[in-house]
Design a protein around this motif. Structure first.
Motif: not given
Length: 86
Positions: A5-32
């Motif tokens: 990202d041009h403002t603050s470095g590296t961001h998770p992909d939007p798909e990963l954020l969506a998976a976290r928002a809907t509770g579909l990530l494993a605990t370790e990935a969700a914590a990151r």
């Protein structure tokens, strides 16, 4: 997985954020993702958006009344060009 990202470095992909928002990530990935989102307002906004869209996608009556099928591609395109550029 992360994107630049041009403002603050590296961001998770939007798909990963969506998976976290809907509770579909494993605990370790969700914590990151949570650690990143705690300090990133852009990703917090993306997660909030992602959390709302699946609900609308599952509600056929509301989606039809809102014209969601026609509107979603335009909203996604606007989001990615203005807020989340590649």
């Amino acid at each position: 997985m992360p994107r630049n990202d041009h403002t603050s470095g590296t961001h998770p992909d939007p798909e990963l954020l969506a998976a976290r928002a809907t509770g579909l990530l494993a605990t370790e990935a969700a914590a990151r993702v949570d650690a990143h989102v705690a300090g990133c307002p852009v990703c917090r906004l993306e997660m909030a958006r992602a959390a709302r869209f699946p609900e609308l996608d599952r509600d056929d009556e509301t989606a039809a009344a809102a014209g969601w099928e026609a509107a979603r591609p335009r909203l996604d395109a606007a989001w990615h060009s203005a807020i989340w550029p590649a």
